[in-house]
Write a protein that holds these residues in place. Structure first.
Motif, mmCIF file in Angstrom:
data_model
loop_
_atom_site.group_PDB
_atom_site.id
_atom_site.type_symbol
_atom_site.label_atom_id
_atom_site.label_comp_id
_atom_site.label_asym_id
_atom_site.label_seq_id
_atom_site.Cartn_x
_atom_site.Cartn_y
_atom_site.Cartn_z
ATOM 1 N N MET A 1 24.916 44.507 70.831
ATOM 2 C CA MET A 1 25.429 44.858 69.510
ATOM 3 C C MET A 1 24.338 45.557 68.688
ATOM 4 O O MET A 1 23.143 45.287 68.865
ATOM 5 C CB MET A 1 25.864 43.585 68.752
ATOM 6 N N GLN B 1 12.104 44.148 64.194
ATOM 7 C CA GLN B 1 13.536 44.269 63.947
ATOM 8 C C GLN B 1 14.135 44.923 65.200
ATOM 9 O O GLN B 1 13.555 45.888 65.714
ATOM 10 C CB GLN B 1 13.797 45.161 62.730
ATOM 11 N N PRO B 2 15.290 44.464 65.691
ATOM 12 C CA PRO B 2 15.857 45.047 66.907
ATOM 13 C C PRO B 2 15.963 46.577 66.840
ATOM 14 O O PRO B 2 15.677 47.271 67.820
ATOM 15 C CB PRO B 2 17.252 44.411 66.975
ATOM 16 N N ARG B 3 16.333 47.094 65.668
ATOM 17 C CA ARG B 3 16.504 48.559 65.568
ATOM 18 C C ARG B 3 15.182 49.302 65.712
ATOM 19 O O ARG B 3 15.164 50.517 65.904
ATOM 20 C CB ARG B 3 17.190 48.918 64.249
ATOM 21 N N ILE C 1 17.242 42.970 56.172
ATOM 22 C CA ILE C 1 18.675 43.287 56.277
ATOM 23 C C ILE C 1 19.426 42.034 55.818
ATOM 24 O O ILE C 1 20.087 41.353 56.611
ATOM 25 C CB ILE C 1 19.057 43.699 57.719
ATOM 26 N N SER D 1 17.066 39.586 69.949
ATOM 27 C CA SER D 1 16.796 38.192 69.567
ATOM 28 C C SER D 1 17.183 37.231 70.675
ATOM 29 O O SER D 1 16.632 36.145 70.791
ATOM 30 C CB SER D 1 17.585 37.833 68.301
ATOM 31 N N LYS E 1 25.514 36.611 59.475
ATOM 32 C CA LYS E 1 25.342 35.775 60.681
ATOM 33 C C LYS E 1 25.312 34.295 60.294
ATOM 34 O O LYS E 1 25.845 33.449 61.008
ATOM 35 C CB LYS E 1 24.071 36.179 61.432
ATOM 36 N N GLY F 1 21.479 47.300 66.922
ATOM 37 C CA GLY F 1 20.238 47.920 67.376
ATOM 38 C C GLY F 1 19.963 47.686 68.856
ATOM 39 O O GLY F 1 19.244 48.468 69.490
HETATM 40 C C1 F6R Z 1 18.647 44.597 63.162
HETATM 41 C C2 F6R Z 1 19.648 45.334 63.910
HETATM 42 C C3 F6R Z 1 20.949 44.666 64.203
HETATM 43 C C4 F6R Z 1 20.853 43.793 65.464
HETATM 44 C C5 F6R Z 1 22.209 43.168 65.819
HETATM 45 C C6 F6R Z 1 22.203 42.405 67.127
HETATM 46 O O1 F6R Z 1 17.452 45.353 63.068
HETATM 47 O O2 F6R Z 1 19.443 46.466 64.234
HETATM 48 O O3 F6R Z 1 21.918 45.672 64.376
HETATM 49 O O4 F6R Z 1 20.404 44.567 66.542
HETATM 50 O O5 F6R Z 1 22.611 42.327 64.786
HETATM 51 O O6 F6R Z 1 21.130 41.522 67.211
HETATM 52 P P1 F6R Z 1 20.227 41.526 68.527
HETATM 53 O O7 F6R Z 1 19.706 42.919 68.647
HETATM 54 O O8 F6R Z 1 19.159 40.521 68.268
HETATM 55 O O9 F6R Z 1 21.132 41.137 69.650
#
Ligand code: F6R
Length: 357
Positions: free
Chosen positions: A59, A154-156, A345, A106, A352, A61
């Motif tokens: 999902m 941050q994932p992104r 964010i 994450s 969440k 990033g």
């Molecule tokens: C936060 C971001 C979000 C997360 C997403 C999924 O920087 O980009 O779009 O990537 O909520 O979370 P993860 O990547 O940890 O599975």
């Protein structure tokens, strides 16, 4: 008034970047290089024999890594379909002849954990990419090969870590070729772009900084074209949302000529607040280039502005990375000149939390 000040001011208010997103972006070339090493690690990968499809779960990033893989792997010789799964429902065709990449930075994303569980039940050949969390616990206790990537971002901001090991795995499994070398060769190019796009020189020669100032008070509408340019457009859109905290939308040629082109005819006030950014490349197919030109001609008088950005690089990997880097800096500069810390964010965190409650 504030917007005009932002547009003419060439200083970058770096003090707004409280959590250091600029520094993370400056390390992106190194991240790609490190991700190549992670991808080349001794991980025991599944056999490619008899595979009929590749599915990438993830999902936001993390999920965009699947789009990147889908866009780049065809060019690298992959003969199988790549399907991205961004939700709770694993496609019905997934079975033991499907290669599934479960990607969550994450390791705790509800949808990805759910679909990874379904993939395990169906006996799919799974490879995970994560920095930890529940996903890693599950994959480790089930002997599922996992690319362990560094945490704390941050994932992104971890697109290199998330996408490159997948391309590496496909390469090591003999399903694509040459793509890892292309990523390796792209690293010096990214270093050169850092000098151009980075915060070291924020004059008018810095394309991302110039564009960011143009975008103040506008809704970015990012257009790509089928293939990797559409992926770049979706990345830009998400970065504008999450870094600058502004609404943004994306679409791609030729599809948008069959609907969106008409949508600029009314709501004049809304249209004037939108700035269209058309992402392209020097070798844009002639009929797509013709579409872009006609579209701009048709909508120019309705929207607040139009900017064309041309990807640079000698192959698709380089051009995609160039656009990703340009867009990442643009979104961070837009955040900073409008007083937003790019990193937090709060809305996603709150969302969440409420979902878990
Ligand atoms: C936060 C971001 C979000 C997360 C997403 C999924 O920087 O980009 O779009 O990537 O909520 O979370 P993860 O990547 O940890 O599975």
């Amino acid at each position: 008034m504030a917007a005009d000040q932002n547009k003419s001011d060439s200083s970058l208010p770096t003090e707004v970047d409280k959590s250091g997103m600029l520094e993370v972006l400056e390390k992106f070339p190194g991240q790609v290089a490190e991700a190549i090493d992670i991808g080349q690690s001794e991980l025991q990968l599944p056999s490619a024999e008899g595979l009929r499809a590749v599915v990438v779960l993830g999902m936001g990033g993390s999920g965009i890594s699947g789009d990147v893989v889908a866009a780049l792997s065809a060019d690298a010789g992959l003969k199988l379909p790549v399907v991205t799964c961004k939700g709770y429902d694993l496609p019905k065709f997934v079975d033991s002849d499907t290669l599934v990449f479960a990607v969550s930075y994450s390791g705790n994303t509800e949808e990805t954990l759910d679909t990874a569980g379904q993939a395990m039940e169906r006996g799919a050949r799974i490879v995970a990419v994560s920095s930890g969390g529940r996903l890693t616990e599950i994959t480790e206790s089930n002997s599922i090969p996992t690319f362990h990537i560094p945490g704390g971002l941050q994932p992104r901001a971890a697109l290199g870590y998330l996408a490159v090991p997948i391309m590496s795995a496909l390469d090591r499994m003999g399903m694509v070729s040459g793509v890892v070398d292309r990523f390796r060769a792209a690293c010096p190019m990214l270093e050169a772009r850092l000098i151009e796009y980075g915060p070291g020189a924020t004059g008018d020669d810095n394309g991302p900084f110039r564009l960011a100032r143009e975008l103040v008070d506008f809704v970015p509408i990012v257009y790509g074209a089928e293939g990797y340019l559409a992926v770049a457009a979706s990345r830009w859109k998400a970065q504008f949302n999450e870094m600058a905290k502004v609404p943004a939308f994306h679409n791609y040629f030729p599809e948008l000529n069959h609907n969106e082109t008409v949508g600029w005819e009314n709501l004049a006030d809304v249209c004037r607040r939108c700035h269209v950014i058309a992402l392209g490349e020097p070798a844009l197919p002639a009929r797509i280039e013709k579409r872009v030109k006609i579209t701009i001609d048709l909508i120019q008088g309705s929207v607040g502005g139009v900017t064309r950005i041309c990807a640079r690089g000698s192959n698709t990997v380089e051009r995609l990375l160039d656009l990703v880097y340009f867009g990442d800096f643009t979104s961070v500069y837009l955040a900073l000149v409008t007083g937003q810390d790019p990193t937090p964010i709060a809305r996603i965190d709150e969302f969440k939390k409420r979902m878990a409650g």
